[in-house]
Every structure is written in C-alpha cells, then in structure tokens.
Design an enzyme around this catalytic site. Structure first.
Site, PDB file in Angstrom:
ATOM      1  N   GLU A 235     -23.413 -10.510 -43.390  1.00 49.07           N
ATOM      2  CA  GLU A 235     -22.511  -9.286 -43.836  1.00 49.07           C
ATOM      3  C   GLU A 235     -21.531  -8.939 -42.744  1.00 49.07           C
ATOM      4  O   GLU A 235     -21.815  -8.788 -41.794  1.00 49.07           O
ATOM      5  CB  GLU A 235     -23.783  -7.970 -43.664  1.00 49.07           C
ATOM      6  CG  GLU A 235     -24.832  -8.114 -44.329  1.00 49.07           C
ATOM      7  CD  GLU A 235     -25.827  -6.894 -44.019  1.00 49.07           C
ATOM      8  OE1 GLU A 235     -25.319  -5.817 -43.518  1.00 49.07           O
ATOM      9  OE2 GLU A 235     -26.905  -6.726 -44.686  1.00 49.07           O
TER      10      GLU A 235
ATOM     11  N   THR B  63     -33.222  -9.219 -43.368  1.00 48.74           N
ATOM     12  CA  THR B  63     -33.465 -10.510 -42.989  1.00 48.74           C
ATOM     13  C   THR B  63     -33.373 -10.948 -41.563  1.00 48.74           C
ATOM     14  O   THR B  63     -34.087 -11.946 -41.137  1.00 48.74           O
ATOM     15  CB  THR B  63     -32.492 -11.415 -43.914  1.00 48.74           C
ATOM     16  OG1 THR B  63     -32.927 -10.696 -45.422  1.00 48.74           O
ATOM     17  CG2 THR B  63     -32.834 -12.645 -43.830  1.00 48.74           C
TER      18      THR B  63
ATOM     19  N   HIS C 277     -36.376 -10.497 -39.674  1.00 41.88           N
ATOM     20  CA  HIS C 277     -37.361 -11.448 -39.906  1.00 41.88           C
ATOM     21  C   HIS C 277     -37.069 -12.805 -39.147  1.00 41.88           C
ATOM     22  O   HIS C 277     -38.064 -13.129 -38.412  1.00 41.88           O
ATOM     23  CB  HIS C 277     -37.536 -11.853 -41.481  1.00 41.88           C
ATOM     24  CG  HIS C 277     -37.976 -10.792 -42.406  1.00 41.88           C
ATOM     25  ND1 HIS C 277     -39.243  -9.900 -42.106  1.00 41.88           N
ATOM     26  CD2 HIS C 277     -37.337 -10.088 -43.384  1.00 41.88           C
ATOM     27  CE1 HIS C 277     -39.412  -9.230 -42.963  1.00 41.88           C
ATOM     28  NE2 HIS C 277     -38.096  -9.211 -43.687  1.00 41.88           N
TER      29      HIS C 277
ATOM     30  N   ARG D 186     -34.922   9.462 -43.890  1.00 44.47           N
ATOM     31  CA  ARG D 186     -34.445   8.665 -44.875  1.00 44.47           C
ATOM     32  C   ARG D 186     -34.191   9.699 -46.030  1.00 44.47           C
ATOM     33  O   ARG D 186     -33.159   9.456 -46.888  1.00 44.47           O
ATOM     34  CB  ARG D 186     -35.202   7.499 -45.156  1.00 44.47           C
ATOM     35  CG  ARG D 186     -35.157   6.525 -44.112  1.00 44.47           C
ATOM     36  CD  ARG D 186     -35.706   5.226 -44.699  1.00 44.47           C
ATOM     37  NE  ARG D 186     -35.580   4.072 -43.681  1.00 44.47           N
ATOM     38  CZ  ARG D 186     -35.996   2.909 -43.516  1.00 44.47           C
ATOM     39  NH1 ARG D 186     -36.862   2.524 -44.491  1.00 44.47           N
ATOM     40  NH2 ARG D 186     -35.581   2.103 -42.739  1.00 44.47           N
TER      41      ARG D 186
END
Lengths: 343, 343, 343, 343
Positions: free
Chosen positions: B64, B40, B43, B200
């Site tokens: 966070e 976020t 963004h 990943r």
C-alpha cells in the site's frame, strides 16, 4: 363530495359535488389529504390534442396524492382503515406476461387514475389494494403526496449505478429537480443541471447540483467537456422533452454511457443515430412510470432515512378550491411543484 | 536505498540498505512518499504458516503506497516523470482469458508486490505502467497511500447497488471502517456496524454508521431484526474473517440478499448452506483485490469529489524507521491504519 | 374424491376418499390429470425429522401437476373453465417487500401445496389464480406436470448467461438431468455431468451432456482441468446436496465463476471459504423455487419452441393408485422421474 | 509484398507491390492467409464522402482476416511464431478511463487497420500482440477470417440474454445472417428475419430463422404481432441501417424490450421517441465493434464447440488478385460474404 372535474370536452376545470366512489372487494377507499398538480393536468385543463383523444369526461382529475384509508374491501388483508398511504396511479392488468415478469410499468392494459378513471383531486378516491404504499410517520404529508413524480425521477436516476459517476440532468422542472437531489444522495461524483430558467437553476443548486449550465448563454458541450476532462457525462437524464435538450443529451453523454429519456417530445425527433448512439456505444432507456414496486420501496427508504429533502421543489401550497392559482402559476413558469390541501 | 526487509526465513523485519530496483521498458520507477501497513505485513513479520509457504526472502515488504514517478521505461506513453501516483499491487499476466474479459483480479498468475516480488516499504519501487493510477491534487498523500485497502472496501460495497438499501458491516478493522464510509457516501438507507471493540465501534460511528452493535454484549440477530422490521440486511459485508462473524453474516442477511465475503477465515468453516444460503436464495460473492480498474476509477472519483473522508481511519503516522511501533500498535489492536512516511 | 393422504403422523401414505376442496373468490379449482413424485414426497412418506416438524396431517400430498380448470372464483378474470394449466405450488403473501420487488420466491410467508396445505395427488386441487400457468397444446400432459422441478432447473441454469460457457452439473437426479438439457438448449459450449450412477450418466448423455464423469472412479478435478484447459467450469450447478458434491462444485469452478446451490445438504457443511470462494472471487447463488413468473414463462417458451425434450427423464408412468411402486422405484434409485396419471 | 491499395484519393483500388511492414517490440507480424471484404471496403472503393474525410492514401485496405504469426516483437510473451491467429482490428490506447474499465470498444483514440493504418489485404500485416486471438484447429481458415464481422453479430445478439426469447433481425446482410445463427444457437425461442431480398431470406432460413418476412410485400407489424401474440419481439437487432428498418425495429419491439442498433444510417433519422421509446420503456443499445475481448472468447467458444455453422454466409471465394470480382458481386447484391485467399 367535492372534486376537481373536467365536466365535458373542452378547456377548463371546475370544482363540483360528485357522488362518492364505491370500492370493489380488492380495493380501498382513501380520504385524500394532499395532492400534487402535474404537467399532465395542465394539458387536460388546456384540452390539447392528446387530451381530446384520451380523456372521456366527466372525469375527476389528479394522480399525485396521499391520504388516509377509510374503507377496505373484503379481500384486502394487509391494509387497514386509518393507514396513512400514497399509491401508484397506474392500474395494471396483473396477468399479462409483462405484469408476471416484473414489468408492470409497461403493461399494455394500464389505466391511470385522473386520466382513464376518476382520480385524486377529490375528497375520496378508490384504489386497488395492490397499488397502495403505506407511509411512515417520518415522511410529511406534502412529501408523500409527491411520490408519483418523485418516483419518475428515482426510476430514471437509479436505473443503473450512479455512485462515483458524473450525472447530467437536462431540464429542471420538478422531476428534473428531484433527479438532481436523488443523484446527489446516491453518491454521484458530480451532478450538473442544464436549464434555461435562472430560478430553476437556483433550485437545482439548492437540490445539490455541483454545477448549473444555462444553455441559452453558455456552450453546453464545451462546459461539459471541461467538467468531465473530455469524456462526457456517465449518465444523462433527459427531463426537458425539448428537441434541443434531447440532442444535447446524446451529445454530452460519454462513449459507452447512459442516456435516459423521460421528457416527452411531440411527434418525430431527428436523432443522429450513427454518430450519437451507435458509434458511441450508448445505452438508451425510455422511462415510463415507476417500477412496481421497487421504485416505491427505494423512494420510501430514501425519504425515511433523510437522505433527500424535496422541500425546495414545493413552491406553492394551496387549498383545493384555489387550484386554478396553481395551474396559472405553473403555466407561467413561476411554480415548480404545487401541492393542494384538502384538510 | 533504505528498505524494510525480511532478510531470511523467520520472524521479524529489519531496515537495511538494498540495491535500487531496475525497471523494464514497460515499467516505471516510483519514489515512495507514503506507505500503509497491512495485516498481511503482520503475518509476514510473525512468519506464520502462510508466510513460510509463500515468502522467499530476501524480500522488501509493502504493497500500500503512493509516491512520485522518477523514471519511465521506453515504451511507457501515458505516464511522466513527476506524476503523483498510487498503484495496483497485483501484477497480472494480461493475456489469459480472465485478464482478457475484465477479470484480472482473479488472474491465476498474479504476483503481488511486497509478497512475491520487492514492494514499497523502500525509497524506490518498480511497477508496470499498466498498474499506475495518477492521483489528483485534491487527494492527500496519506489518503492516496491507502488506495489498496480502500479499494478492497469499494470492491466489496459497490458490487451491487446499495443506494436506499440496509447495509451491515461485520468487523470494523480498517477495511470494515472504509466500507462503512463508502456505504454512507453511496446512499445506503441504513449502515450498521457490528464490531466487538468499543474504539472501533466509535470509529465506525465517526465514519457514518447509523447504528453499531457489540456482538459480545448484544443479541445481533434480534437487533438486526428490529432495525430491519424483520427482513434482515439487504447487503452484508463480512470483513472479520471470524467464524462467528461469518455465521452472523449469513443469518442477518435478508432472504434474497447479498453477502460479500472479504475477511479471510483460516481453514474450513461450517456453514448451514441449506438454511442460510439455499432456502434464503442468497447471493454470495468472494471479494479478492480490486477490479482492474473500475474500482480504482470509482475510488478516485469518490475521494476527489469529497464524498468520503477516510481520515478517521488513520490512527498512526510514523517515519519509515519507526515501522515496528506501527506493527506493535496494530498487533495490540490499538491502531486502525498506520501510515509510514518516507520524506 | 380420491387422494394420496398422510392420514396421521408416522411413516407411509394411503389412498383414501376425502372431501372436495372449496375455492375462494380469487382461486380456481383444477381437475388433476398428471402429477409427478418429488424427492420431498419420499421424505414425507418416510416421515423423517423435517417432515415431523413441518407436516400437519391429515394432508393430501403432491406439488408437481397439471390438469384442467373446472371452476373459477368470482374475481378471476384471465382464466377460464376448460383451460389446460400447470401451477406454481409456492403460495406467497403478495404484499411484503420481497413480493413487491420481484422476489416472491423468497417470501417469508410462503405456503407450499402438498406440504403446508392440501396438494395435487388428488382428483381436484384449489389454487390461487395468480399461480396458474396456461399450457399450450404443443406441450404434452406428462411434460406439463413437471414444470415445478423443471422450473428449479431453469432457475438454476439461466440465473446468468450460459451461452458459449462451460457448464458442469453435479448430481443427475431429475433436476440435474433437466439442467443438462437446459444448458445445452441455451447454447452452453460444453456441458459436463458428474454423477456416480451409471444409468444416470447414460440419461445425462441422452439429455445432451458432452462429457460425463464418474466421481467414484475418475479424478473429477483432473478431468475438469483437462476439459477446461486448466480454467475450471464457468458455471457449476450443484444438484446433489452431498458434501462431496458441494466441495467438488467449489473446486471445479473457475476463478470468478458461478456456483449455484440447489441440492439440499443436511446440517452444517464444511467449506474452505478462503481458498474456494474468496481467493477465487466466486459468485454463489442459493436456488429456491422458481422466479415468479420469469422462470415459468421461459420454461414454457423453451418447451413450446421444441428447444428441449425432457422425455428421457420420465422413467415411470403409473396410475395414481400404484403410487407406492413409484416411491419404491425412486427409493431404490431405479427411477428418475415418476409421473402419476389420474385419467 | 502484394497488397490491395488505395494509392491516392479517388475511386478504385489497385493491387501493387508495397514495402513489408515493420513491427514494434509489442507487435507481431502475420502472414495473411484469408481476408473478408467488408461493406466498408466498398465505401472506400467508391470513395464516398466518409472515405474522403477519413482515409489518407496510400493505404492498404482490409480488416477482416486470419493468418500465421511469422515474427514476434521482443516484449511479446504469449504468442509464438507459427501460431494460427485472427485479430481485433480496432487498436485502442489502452490507458484512458474507457480502456481501463472494460470499454475499449468505445476508446476515443481507436485506430482501425485498413482504415487508419495499413490493413490485411496484403501478404503481411503488423498487429499489436494484445489484439491477437489464437484460433483452434477445429475452426477453418475461412471462418476464422470472419471473426471481425461475426464478432459484431455476437456483440449485438448476446448483449443481454436471448435464451427462450423472441428475436427479430432486421436486415440480412452478412452480419444479420450471422445474428440469425447466433440467436438460434443461444436458445432463442423464435428467430424472425426481416429482409427484402429473397436470396437473403433463403440464407436466413438456412441459418436457422423460424420465420422470414419480406417487408416489401408483407405487413411486418401484423406478422410480428401474430407471431408474438401481440407482445412484439423481446429483442430486435437492427442490421439494415435503413430508415424504414430502424422505424420498424422500434415498432416491432415489445414494451420493455431491447432494440440494438448496428446498421449505420446516413445523417439524421426521425424517431418517434415518445411513442416508440419512452412510453414503451425500451432499452436501446448502440453496437460498435466487439467487446475486447469477451466477444472474441465467446465467438471462439461457439465455433469450436460446433454450435454455429457460418458456412452458408460465404457465397464467394476468390484469390486476392480477383478482389474486384468480389466487390462487384457485393455491390450488385449478389454476394453475402466474399473471402479472399492468399495461399
């Protein structure tokens, strides 16, 4: 065929040749390879009051087992000769409202193999096809033979979520030991085993218990309070059936927590219902048998995935003929699980 | 105090001195020690359409984090100066019917720190006492700083029981990687990670995935069918937000299984509702935030008990001043989780 | 015997004499007394794309019915000749993991009577004994014949608790109308029916709806917001299958609420998953068939207790021979439920 | 202000002028209009053993009430002077793990108004804003005053689904009578009330009970077996607290059914755990207080929707000054619910 038999009312068991069982069109015949001795078998051996009222000799004992399918009835579609299987030993009616709503484990017309009809301490046993569970290769014969008591433990522990929770197991006979291992495998944050016998506490540690408590020398309530910062355990599995164990189970459970009762007490038990159940807002669940067949599928998934090793619980392996040694060891408290071999 | 600021509408972020926040009588002031960068934040950095409609600069970013309490309002009873804490960044009204029935995570008056009011990419942040979670010593600063995204993963995975079940995770960004680890810790029988990026997938394996699938080169449906003997996964956690990922999530879920949607797709998504949801009898759950505060307690219990190691997910550690390096690495797909340090 | 038959691929149906069915040893033969026409029967009549791919003529149609047992196979224990019964028309394998864990309604080997094998628009139909539900005297023949679609509605409405909740039903065909009545009987605080046709809204009111909304002339979202003080409905039952109905279902559901999808849309449906499912934290459930046999037992209990009167939903009663009148009335939107009579 | 006071240790209560309460910044002051007398108030009047250990006089009694907000603390946002309200009388800590996970009703630091701090048998009472429930106009003052005991009944009956189920209520004091009405409103298929007093059985019938059983003259087990075709009740609500009632509750519950214990027995109770709980696979739940605030919202929805009329349970209405008449009537078993009026 050879079988361990209760030939007539009274104490003791004998090995004897008996006729081979015949199967119905919806049953299968299994050549037994391994069977476990259960505490119930000891009661029948001793011919206690319960046995006297329930058992109708002659009867072949045994309800924990695995083997190979050697014959399948005409209507059996999904099981084949040669399949390696274990089986649910509770035979239910299949058409009462309980059976039709996922509650077969409490069907009022349940018949149990080795108790109400001939069981698995024999070369061959007949079982309805609905009760059969195929066993994948990754699960050993010895472990597959213990799906009945292991399923009791799965039914108990997984009744509600234990991941991240504190789980206490009161009483570490074989089913309590299984419960310790299952709680660990299912992500319990802490697993505490409460058991008076030192060797069983050692086995509980082997099964993964974070702590063990000896109720004969330690203050169970104080220890549990320490471990849980005063809250008590989220989930308590009562596996002892002893009045002291049951009383402790209610006391050490946290407010709003879950007590599951599996151990069978004799007769009436005094419970402080107001203080220990109502004011605490407890959830209490009586555990009988295994869920048909959620428990069996879960159990098989756990073992096949290697999440749980039940090997430490097997303390004795004996050929069928030497079953009395197993019974003696169990009666003396020297054995956890005894597995009989027929091959 | 120093803070990472969106000073005015438009792309980019800047480090700048801003006034220290003041607290209400039911809030605490926290000296921030660690903070995580979220997708976020990227963004908002990029100033996309959503940011333009929602963000009112000047705004301190960051939701966070962890730190130490340095001041507590007059009405705060259970938190003390010096406490080491993390916090739920969703500030809810507390008195609507959702908040009063255990559904605060979907309160319609939610304000999010770092989005709707000043956040934690700063030396100090003000937080309502109700939102604070004390952190035990056994959990490191870096890990405590990630309770917000880790909580998303816990909320997703533990929505219903996963012990003994097959869990598929679609998309292995940081939250997907956490989900893999949580499913393993909670006793999933098999955990399958589906992710196009090789690095990943490697991280997913480190987190415990039994299998990884590359959807760009492998047939996801066929693989999943093989792994599950044709049934499909019991639980699918959709963490990609990509239309292909979402479509796959519905397809690979078994009949009667659970699909949980956390990844955020843009705009309308085409779903074959009849074939993939209705005829399959699926349960679909939209995951937003964390349950207040069941998720937080569970998460803390898991980490404190050592059931889960989230270390592999942290690929970058940077001082606050070098936050742009973190954002660049994330934008390039080179980073999983970036932790900023303020001490 | 007389039967309504699809004799060969293509539109239309015919009444014709066909051989009587034979039963297996685990089946019963039922003399049909009443049968309901379902929307699915219309699709087969019309020979739409789905019918063309699934139906293998010659086929006797019909899956909603009741009648009297006239013969029972050798293995059938709990059902007797003369029993008055209805039956679950989904025939499942009984031994897959879904069937063994209480999820037979999503068995992948399901065969449906009247679709995959000969059905109940005939003097006689053969049904496995497991699928039979005895009907108490207090439930009329006409009502017993509708247990299949009524069960769809029960399955939908009672999936989670509705007592004291606001329930919206989108689409008031027969199953939607049943759903309205069930929600009322189960203690819903408010039941709102959303339906474009005036006569169906009138039937919804008769079934107990507190409010009806015409989506063609009223602002559904605004009305729902008014009725629910801005929260939205706790439970939305989507029975229309129309893209607009589905979109409305997601929009009018409150944050954290439950959307149940039963109406079958054609092909892909566009859903705003981020806005309408994820950020709202919705629970979505795909409803197929009836739970075997929880739904049947519940349904029987409701009707036998007189909690629910489904009479208003039956708009037409016709002898079997005049089935085409029923199909015509349904196709014209003039009928809710049409019951065919065979005596 | 006038208040009903326990002035010092010992039997009896007195009406006296006491100082008005002061409120904290997060509390509201309520002008009491109606209050209900609870069985607990009788125990305090009599000064039994429990009262002696818990009550610290001087104390204003009363925990069931409604009134109008006349003052709100500075931090109170959602409640205004003039609001018509009832309130949860259990004041909880708000920050323990139980309070933070939706289990405030079992918070270990609960303080109860009228027991641990001054209560509502007074012109004014101070209550934390979190505990306030606004009451819509459609609910009368008298009924709103009974939300505390009514909530006990809602908590008990709606713990799991009762729609379509057989519910037995053991003991028909006010809470038992409420339970009968709630079970009916929530769609129970049959509601059976078991109660020795004829007038209370008559009230149970008024509240909607399908059957009543007099345990002093009828064979409870045989009747229940008849009514349930041998299965037993799905749900049993034990509201008597009497050892015989508790024993009956366990016996008449079906295998796999639910027993909820609300009535408070004194001291130890003998339970046949093996026969009545374990072999039956029962779920037992201890009911304390009301869920905060699910129960309150549900209850308000039921009453506002007119699903339930609790009027028959109110047998006496008295001005505050004549409270002793109410106590006398309750002690004599002549009253169900007594409502005191302060206007």
């Amino acid at each position: 065929m050879r079988a361990i038999l209760k030939p007539e009312p009274g104490p003791g068991l004998t090995i004897r040749d008996v006729p081979e069982p015949e199967i119905r069109s919806d049953e299968v015949l299994i050549k037994v390879r391994r069977a476990g001795i259960c505490g119930t078998d000891l009661h029948i051996y001793d011919w206690d009051e319960w046995s006297e009222s329930r058992i109708k000799p002659p009867l072949v004992l045994g309800h924990e087992f695995m083997g190979e399918v050697v014959e399948a009835g005409a209507l059996v579609e999904n099981i084949r000769v040669g399949d390696r299987v274990s089986a649910e030993g509770h035979l239910v009616c299949g058409h009462c409202e309980l059976c039709r709503t996922g509650q077969s484990h409490v069907c009022r017309d349940t018949q149990i193999i080795g108790i109400d009809r001939d069981g698995a301490f024999a070369e061959l046993v007949a079982i309805p096809a609905t009760n059969i569970i195929p066993i994948p290769k990754s699960i050993s014969d010895d472990h597959a033979a213990l799906f009945d008591p292991l399923g009791n433990a799965f039914h108990t522990v997984l009744h509600t979520e234990v991941a991240g929770r504190v789980v206490a197991v009161v009483g570490c006979g074989p089913i309590g030991l299984f419960a310790v291992g299952i709680a660990c495998a299912a992500g319990a944050a802490k697993v505490i085993a409460i058991e008076p016998h030192a060797d069983r506490r050692a086995l509980a540690s082997k099964m993964g218990a974070d702590r063990t408590i000896d109720p004969t020398s330690e203050d169970v309530d104080a220890k549990m309070s320490d471990i849980t910062r005063g809250y008590g355990a989220d989930v308590v599995c009562e596996m002892s059936g002893h009045p002291n164990g049951i009383a402790a189970a209610f006391r050490i459970c946290r407010n709003g927590g879950h007590v599951r009762l599996l151990g069978l007490p004799k007769g009436l038990v005094e419970v402080n219902l107001a203080r220990d159940v109502i004011f605490k807002g407890l959830h209490v669940y009586g555990v009988v048998g295994r869920l048909m067949y959620e428990t069996w599928i879960e159990m098989r998934n756990f073992l096949a995935a290697g999440l749980l090793d039940i090997e430490p619980v097997i303390t004795h392996r004996l050929p069928l003929e030497r079953f009395e040694e197993g019974i003696t060891a169990m009666a003396a408290g020297e054995a956890a699980k005894v597995v009989l071999s027929l091959d």
